[in-house]
Design a protein around this motif. Sequence first.
Motif, PDB file in Angstrom:
ATOM      1  N   PHE A 214      36.447  35.059  85.146  1.00 58.44           N
ATOM      2  CA  PHE A 214      36.272  33.795  85.874  1.00 58.44           C
ATOM      3  C   PHE A 214      34.965  33.722  86.661  1.00 58.44           C
ATOM      4  O   PHE A 214      34.618  32.685  87.191  1.00 58.44           O
ATOM      5  CB  PHE A 214      37.490  33.514  86.749  1.00 58.44           C
ATOM      6  CG  PHE A 214      38.722  33.305  85.929  1.00 58.44           C
ATOM      7  CD1 PHE A 214      38.823  32.201  85.094  1.00 58.44           C
ATOM      8  CD2 PHE A 214      39.754  34.228  85.936  1.00 58.44           C
ATOM      9  CE1 PHE A 214      39.940  32.018  84.293  1.00 58.44           C
ATOM     10  CE2 PHE A 214      40.875  34.049  85.141  1.00 58.44           C
ATOM     11  CZ  PHE A 214      40.980  32.953  84.323  1.00 58.44           C
ATOM     12  N   LYS A 215      34.256  34.830  86.706  1.00 55.96           N
ATOM     13  CA  LYS A 215      32.898  34.755  87.252  1.00 55.96           C
ATOM     14  C   LYS A 215      31.973  34.141  86.221  1.00 55.96           C
ATOM     15  O   LYS A 215      30.866  33.755  86.530  1.00 55.96           O
ATOM     16  CB  LYS A 215      32.404  36.161  87.584  1.00 55.96           C
ATOM     17  CG  LYS A 215      32.914  36.674  88.915  1.00 55.96           C
ATOM     18  CD  LYS A 215      32.252  37.991  89.246  1.00 55.96           C
ATOM     19  CE  LYS A 215      33.309  39.058  89.312  1.00 55.96           C
ATOM     20  NZ  LYS A 215      32.799  40.381  89.608  1.00 55.96           N
ATOM     21  N   ARG A 216      32.427  34.092  84.981  1.00 57.39           N
ATOM     22  CA  ARG A 216      31.506  33.736  83.905  1.00 57.39           C
ATOM     23  C   ARG A 216      31.841  32.417  83.231  1.00 57.39           C
ATOM     24  O   ARG A 216      31.045  31.908  82.443  1.00 57.39           O
ATOM     25  CB  ARG A 216      31.482  34.871  82.877  1.00 57.39           C
ATOM     26  CG  ARG A 216      31.058  36.203  83.507  1.00 57.39           C
ATOM     27  CD  ARG A 216      30.889  37.305  82.488  1.00 57.39           C
ATOM     28  NE  ARG A 216      29.981  36.921  81.458  1.00 57.39           N
ATOM     29  CZ  ARG A 216      30.297  36.867  80.171  1.00 57.39           C
ATOM     30  NH1 ARG A 216      31.506  37.180  79.776  1.00 57.39           N
ATOM     31  NH2 ARG A 216      29.401  36.499  79.293  1.00 57.39           N
ATOM     32  N   THR A 217      33.002  31.880  83.481  1.00 58.69           N
ATOM     33  CA  THR A 217      33.326  30.600  82.840  1.00 58.69           C
ATOM     34  C   THR A 217      32.636  29.477  83.599  1.00 58.69           C
ATOM     35  O   THR A 217      31.792  29.726  84.454  1.00 58.69           O
ATOM     36  CB  THR A 217      34.843  30.365  82.835  1.00 58.69           C
ATOM     37  OG1 THR A 217      35.303  30.451  84.169  1.00 58.69           O
ATOM     38  CG2 THR A 217      35.542  31.408  81.997  1.00 58.69           C
ATOM     39  N   LYS A 218      32.987  28.272  83.309  1.00 58.28           N
ATOM     40  CA  LYS A 218      32.382  27.102  83.946  1.00 58.28           C
ATOM     41  C   LYS A 218      30.870  27.104  83.738  1.00 58.28           C
ATOM     42  O   LYS A 218      30.082  27.030  84.692  1.00 58.28           O
ATOM     43  CB  LYS A 218      32.736  27.057  85.442  1.00 58.28           C
ATOM     44  CG  LYS A 218      34.181  26.702  85.699  1.00 58.28           C
ATOM     45  CD  LYS A 218      34.418  25.229  85.477  1.00 58.28           C
ATOM     46  CE  LYS A 218      35.913  24.883  85.473  1.00 58.28           C
ATOM     47  NZ  LYS A 218      36.186  23.542  85.013  1.00 58.28           N
ATOM     48  N   GLY A 219      30.505  27.237  82.482  1.00 57.66           N
ATOM     49  CA  GLY A 219      29.099  27.088  82.129  1.00 57.66           C
ATOM     50  C   GLY A 219      28.203  28.250  82.503  1.00 57.66           C
ATOM     51  O   GLY A 219      26.992  28.131  82.540  1.00 57.66           O
ATOM     52  N   ARG A 220      28.786  29.406  82.805  1.00 55.50           N
ATOM     53  CA  ARG A 220      27.931  30.521  83.216  1.00 55.50           C
ATOM     54  C   ARG A 220      27.959  31.669  82.234  1.00 55.50           C
ATOM     55  O   ARG A 220      27.947  32.813  82.632  1.00 55.50           O
ATOM     56  CB  ARG A 220      28.341  31.012  84.587  1.00 55.50           C
ATOM     57  CG  ARG A 220      28.245  29.919  85.563  1.00 55.50           C
ATOM     58  CD  ARG A 220      27.701  30.354  86.884  1.00 55.50           C
ATOM     59  NE  ARG A 220      28.181  29.364  87.827  1.00 55.50           N
ATOM     60  CZ  ARG A 220      29.257  29.554  88.561  1.00 55.50           C
ATOM     61  NH1 ARG A 220      29.904  30.659  88.534  1.00 55.50           N
ATOM     62  NH2 ARG A 220      29.656  28.602  89.357  1.00 55.50           N
ATOM     63  N   GLY A 221      28.060  31.371  80.973  1.00 56.24           N
ATOM     64  CA  GLY A 221      27.871  32.466  80.028  1.00 56.24           C
ATOM     65  C   GLY A 221      29.050  32.740  79.128  1.00 56.24           C
ATOM     66  O   GLY A 221      28.897  33.283  78.054  1.00 56.24           O
ATOM     67  N   ALA A 222      30.254  32.388  79.547  1.00 55.09           N
ATOM     68  CA  ALA A 222      31.392  32.611  78.668  1.00 55.09           C
ATOM     69  C   ALA A 222      32.113  31.289  78.445  1.00 55.09           C
ATOM     70  O   ALA A 222      32.447  30.592  79.388  1.00 55.09           O
ATOM     71  CB  ALA A 222      32.340  33.632  79.281  1.00 55.09           C
ATOM     72  N   LYS A 223      32.312  30.979  77.197  1.00 55.71           N
ATOM     73  CA  LYS A 223      33.079  29.776  76.873  1.00 55.71           C
ATOM     74  C   LYS A 223      34.540  30.189  76.752  1.00 55.71           C
ATOM     75  O   LYS A 223      34.853  31.173  76.071  1.00 55.71           O
ATOM     76  CB  LYS A 223      32.579  29.216  75.543  1.00 55.71           C
ATOM     77  CG  LYS A 223      32.122  27.771  75.645  1.00 55.71           C
ATOM     78  CD  LYS A 223      31.719  27.278  74.277  1.00 55.71           C
ATOM     79  CE  LYS A 223      31.358  25.852  74.189  1.00 55.71           C
ATOM     80  NZ  LYS A 223      31.556  24.858  75.068  1.00 55.71           N
ATOM     81  N   LEU A 224      35.400  29.453  77.421  1.00 57.11           N
ATOM     82  CA  LEU A 224      36.810  29.829  77.402  1.00 57.11           C
ATOM     83  C   LEU A 224      37.651  28.711  76.806  1.00 57.11           C
ATOM     84  O   LEU A 224      37.598  27.568  77.256  1.00 57.11           O
ATOM     85  CB  LEU A 224      37.286  30.129  78.832  1.00 57.11           C
ATOM     86  CG  LEU A 224      38.775  30.448  78.992  1.00 57.11           C
ATOM     87  CD1 LEU A 224      39.147  31.741  78.285  1.00 57.11           C
ATOM     88  CD2 LEU A 224      39.156  30.543  80.474  1.00 57.11           C
TER      89      LEU A 224
END
Lengths: 812, 412, 187
Positions: free
Chosen positions: A239-249
């Motif tokens: 969840f540090k990485r979702t919301k457009g920050r590197g990981a598509k979920l």
Amino acid sequence: MQVEVSRRRFLQGSVAMSVVGGASVGVTNLLAGHGEEKGELSVTTKTGTSKATEVATLCEMCVNKCAALARVEDGIVTKLNPNPLFPKSKNMLCPRGNAGIQALYDPDRLKSPMIRVGEKGEGKFKKVSWAEAYDAILNGTDKFPGMGKILEEEQDNRSSFLFCAGEGMAEHTFKTFYSAFGSSNWLNHASLCLQTVVSGYGVTLGGYPESDLENAEYIIMAGANRAEAIVTPDTMDIFKRTKGRGAKLICIDPRFTNTAAKADKWLAINPGTDLAFVLALTFVVIKEELYNKEYVAKHVNGFDKYKINILDNNYTPEWAEKITGIQAKDIYQIARDFMAHAPKAIYYPGRRSTFSNNDFQLRRAMAIFQGLSGGIDTKGGLVFGSKLKLDPHEGLEPIYERAKARAVNKVERTKGQVGYSDCAVVSGGGSWVGWRNRYLENKMPYKVRGMFIYKHNPMMNMPNSAKTAQMFKRMDLVVAIDTMPSDSVMYADVVLPECHYLERTDPVKTFGGIEPSIAQRNKVLEPMFDTKPVIEIMGGLTQKISKPLFDISKKYDADIRDELANLNGKTAKEREAEVYEEFNLHKPFEHSQEYINQQMVQGTYGKDAVKSLRDNGVFYPDMDKYFKKLSGNEHQYYPEKHKSYTVNGGRAKTNTNKVECYLPNLTKKGVDSMPMWHEQYLFTVPEGKFRLLTGRHAQFTQSGTANNIMLRDLMHENYIWINRRVAKKRNIEFGDMIEVSSKVGKTTLRAYPTEKIGPNTVFFVHGFGEESEALTWAYKNGGNDNAVIEDIIEPVYGASSMHETNVEIRKV
Amino acid sequence: MSETTITADAVQEQSFIAKAKEFVFTIPVNKVSIKDLVDFEKTPRNNFIAVLTLAFIAMFVVGVAIYLSQGHHAYNVTREHPWGLLIAVYIFFVVSSTGLCIVGSLGDVFGFKDYELIAKRAIFGSIVTILAGFAVIAFEIGHPVTMMIYNVLSPGLTSAIWWMGTLYGIYLTFMIIEFVFLLKNDMKMAKIFGLSGLLVGLAAHSNLGSVFGFLNARPISNGVFYPTYFILTAFITGIFIAFIIMGIRYKNVFPEAVKTMLTGLAKIQALLISILIFFVTWKMLTDIYGGMPNRADVALHILGSWTFWAEVILAMVIPLIVILKDFGKSHVLLVWVSLAGMVGIFFMRYNLVHDTQLKPLQMMKIREYQLAPEWIHYFPSATEIMISLGGVGLCIAMYYVGTKVFNLDADH
Amino acid sequence: MARYGMALDYKNCINCKACEVACKEENGVLLGADKHRIWVGANDVDGEWPLLDIVSATFMPSQCQHCDDAPCQSVCPTNATYYDENSVVRVDPDKCILCSYCMNACPYDARYVDDRTMTVDKCNFCSDTRVARGETTTACQNTCPTKVRTFGDLDDPESEISELLRTREHFSLKAHLGTKPKLYYLT
Ligand SMILES: Nc1nc2c(c(=O)[nH]1)N[C@H]1C(S)=C(S)[C@@H](COP(=O)(O)OP(=O)(O)OC[C@H]3O[C@@H](n4cnc5c(=O)[nH]c(N)nc54)[C@H](O)[C@@H]3O)O[C@H]1N2
Ligand SMILES: Nc1nc2c(c(=O)[nH]1)N[C@H]1C(S)=C(S)[C@@H](COP(=O)(O)OP(=O)(O)OC[C@H]3O[C@@H](n4cnc5c(=O)[nH]c(N)nc54)[C@H](O)[C@@H]3O)O[C@H]1N2
Ligand code: SF4
Ligand code: SF4
Ligand code: SF4
Ligand code: SF4
Ligand code: SF4
Ligand SMILES: [Mo]
């Protein structure tokens, strides 16, 4: 200035308890409006600025075992802080971890050994000394028979006792007792939790992998809710990485969960139809030849057969759309995107997988799909990681001639193979519900008459609570080791109170993964009340029962008699002492936990490791070199090049080192050799009924935290999710009491009309609605899902299919 | 200072004390015994009022006892609705006080002869009402003693509450001094202190308005409206009470001079109420027009509440109609209308306090299972109601004792 | 001295409420749902199942904004609410008279009554607990699984928070009220 009620005083006896308990009646209510908030005492203690000690320990509020530093001031634990050193928990404690203090100081805690004086299940106990409790276990009372009598009558069939345990750091200690005792009936959470996912991935990839969510670029999370069902380090990493920050979920869930809220896309799926979804993804990938051809050629077994299976059965997205409710275009998109990001793409395996009858095949299909992308044993994909080894320590596994094999209803399948009548494969843990039901249906090959429960709450944790109650009532002797007066404890004959996890040192444990480490729970406080760690409980109990039980074995066990007869130049007494040593139940419990832990670490890692575990709670080689604080929020555990992304050359860990698409052996047990769809998997709900789903909440752990006063502040009770429009039609408003009923029982709880769930599905959080009156806050608070969930078992491993129950709802 | 050397200062000081003593001892008061206090005409109505007053005072004692044992727990005030009935009742009393002060000033400060005959009563009434207000607020403020200490040691000069409190303190002093001079028939001094009292009172009062006006967190009350509105409504309140006081004094059988005065007051009242209606109408219109969030929606919500209409009908519409019917000549009816008007005024204060807090400042759900916050609900607890009614009881009792101890009629 | 502020990478928040519990335990905050210094707000998601508006389902972690121009401070009659040497807005319980004016005046619902002292309490950036002990993170920052918060000195150009505010876009809550919050929401 501070008028705090100190924890110590708070815990002094029943006066304080009654204040907490039910002080909200009377004048206060009449004259003021806050109603029930009144009368609650403050049990938080502000941390001070003067002298304090910090003890490195591990959280036990759930399965994750995050590393914590307990701040102790004046003998009181005032705060639990995250221990930044542990790579698995990465400097965090979740709400439950923080509220561990409230579990420690919960006035409802079991405070001394007790034996039953009322009727079974009535909850009437008498406080006794440990000696009396052990004596009652061995010799019984006028209310129940002791072990001695039972074993005598069962002629030393050690399997006439069932042992069951919940997951925990000291589960190992309890299991040591089970092994030494010589029963073959062992049950734990597996068949209620992760059995199918572990075995599905196990037979397909050779292990239950971890997900490198720190590096993945594309993640499908289906049937897992990491924002609420917290699993470390996954929850933090993703969840540090979702919301457009590197990981598509991509979140696939019949409900709009907090994970959905953090996803790029949420697709509502019909419960139990994920298999069709995965098969369709696979179809696209094969049809459009998007899979990693090189990887498949080198590292996948049986792909050709699987390809034919997928294409010939025409598992198209259009086909899947009708079954799953997910649009074909989304399936095409996801399949293409996934492969475009591979190998940094993950189909997240999930954890609790006791969903539906096809779950085993679903997990197989998921694992194969991952295999087709090549994202295995590689950075950003599914990884096996490595594990730091621990030295073994002494156990005891004597063989009793009269001990019968596992109480299964044997079925001859193929030559030499036996299995349960109710599922295809016998696994290590075994099927809890299958076992319980066979017991109730008198289908046991021999009598099971007693049981030991450790840190486990069968009354709350498995479908059809009514049957579980029946099982308990039928057992001649039930011994429960718990910290709280749980619903199951209410059915015990002898209650042995374990101390809280902050009051004990537990077995040192190794935690594998990309950044492996060893961690240890250190005792923070001396046990309050008359409680002990399970290792000491086992120590005391075995001291009491070992010899008398051996005397029974001597009577019935021909092998032992033979051994004793064979004097070999010794006196009978000497000989007996020698033979007894093999059966001395007390032997594994002679040493302190601290000593055992030292034995397990020192040989391989040296004295410094022992010291680090004691002082820091954590150890891994070169920790002093590698560990760095990068910022207020970030730490480095291992330098990039020392992380265990790849440990098997990018291959699966099966015997063939290949991903196994096709397993012909399974057909011999009546199980499909490859994942395929069958009509009976369709999601159907009769008109007017609802499919019941269950699951986690971020602020509660199963049935164990419902009495936690701090967590209860965050969420008072569980509510049933009902689609808002459906609720409106049925005149159901927020907060209305709803009776939920099924073939097996009913429960009542409040309504939460919401658009977050579909029209023919309902959901409520698991772990509420306790019936034990000794739980001040949890008692009859909310609804108990297992009172209504039917005891349907999944046919391969006998796991409970928890989401196959249709229920009716009624406003009451 | 040694005993033998008495300085000039000290001599002066001593003579000042002597003068002050003399001043105090010459205040004209009637000697009253307990017997005199219970000596009133035993009509059913009087008996009823006496019993009611005693009951209210008893409630005050019980309410205060509960408050002392349970603190704010005894109140239904919450995090979201920190100000409750007691604040409203406090405002009710201090507005009454300011209003009576204005009415009293008409005669003795501004020299309108017609109104002199109510001056003493009005000024005494203003003292009594503000004392009742203080009695009530003392049990709303969590730490009144701390307040007295730190209001002086670390004054919050940017705080409207600090100014309001301080100014009301000065105001009370001035009013008492004015009253004493009135008793002594020293009209010159009375006028000086009356004027000072009035000015400080008005300042205090508009500061009370600014207590709300400064709340930029609350768009519904933020702005210049309340400081001015408070003065207007104070005057209206004063006139309502004047009618009631006179009604009681003359048992509704008014001498001609009183009738003239009452008619005059009624006409002023009609004018004031008309202005008030304009005020309120435009406030509502501007609040709603433009649809500013947290203002328009709150205003609409207020329009839909019965307490708002109680305020409008009892304190505005009915009095206005009754006065306009014959230009203020139905004095007896107006006494009753004023009584109802005071009920309306009570709602006016209650609404002011409550409506300010209607809109949650936190509009999101902060617990898993809750409805999104919409409007903040509040209903006073029994304790709050008891202390409030107690304030009324104290007020009546003090006034009654005053009528016995002092000669409150104009010395004609 | 320092000028403390906090940056919130609020999109990381999963509404687990670890921060709320950590704050209560660290600072000895009373139990009771309305006795909180810190909270996480959530909206009911917009739309009709299964077409729900993911974007509407954000979580907003919040606490006292430590306004540079704090209404709570200017309305306090006894200066019980004050700025400490680190620009942290704090309440001196010895001076608080519980007039509740500040509770009414704070636009953020950041204040509540501590029933033990019967005075107003609120987030104080752990000033008398962790920060007083020389720690550099607040309890809520430290425990957070997804590390939403960064606490630090706004006057120190080298601090992590200064760096974040220089490089990431951010906004503050109810900025139009002119309260100048020192809580910054990173976008
Ligand atoms: N309907 C439904 N049923 C489910 C689930 C679901 O989602 N829905 N989830 C399933 C899953 S995934 C799992 S893992 C199982 C878990 O089921 P269980 O293994 O039964 O776990 P808990 O329900 O947490 O109960 C744990 C018990 O251990 C006690 N305990 C806690 N700490 C200690 C300790 O330190 N020492 C001792 N001796 N006792 C302690 C608690 O008081 C409690 O009685 O439940 C399963 N059952
Ligand atoms: N806070 C917290 N964290 C925990 C625990 C806890 O008790 N509390 N327990 C720990 C344990 S023991 C376990 S096993 C894990 C469990 O971790 P998870 O398995 O991730 O959690 P669950 O909530 O049991 O279920 C996951 C989701 O599956 C959804 N679901 C149900 N049926 C279907 C379906 O047919 N298809 C799809 N795609 N989704 C479906 C449910 O709506 C739910 O949101 O959590 C661990 N972490
Ligand atoms: S996830 Fe939470 S409850 Fe579980 S071990 Fe970690 S801190 Fe404890
Ligand atoms: S701890 Fe972090 S993720 Fe959890 S609710 Fe608080 S801010 Fe959000
Ligand atoms: S958020 Fe509220 S309490 Fe905090 S400083 Fe601003 S006005 Fe004061
Ligand atoms: S309640 Fe206390 S802190 Fe708040 S304004 Fe009044 S005195 Fe100041
Ligand atoms: S900074 Fe400290 S006091 Fe403020 S909310 Fe966080 S933990 Fe609580
Ligand atoms: Mo589990």
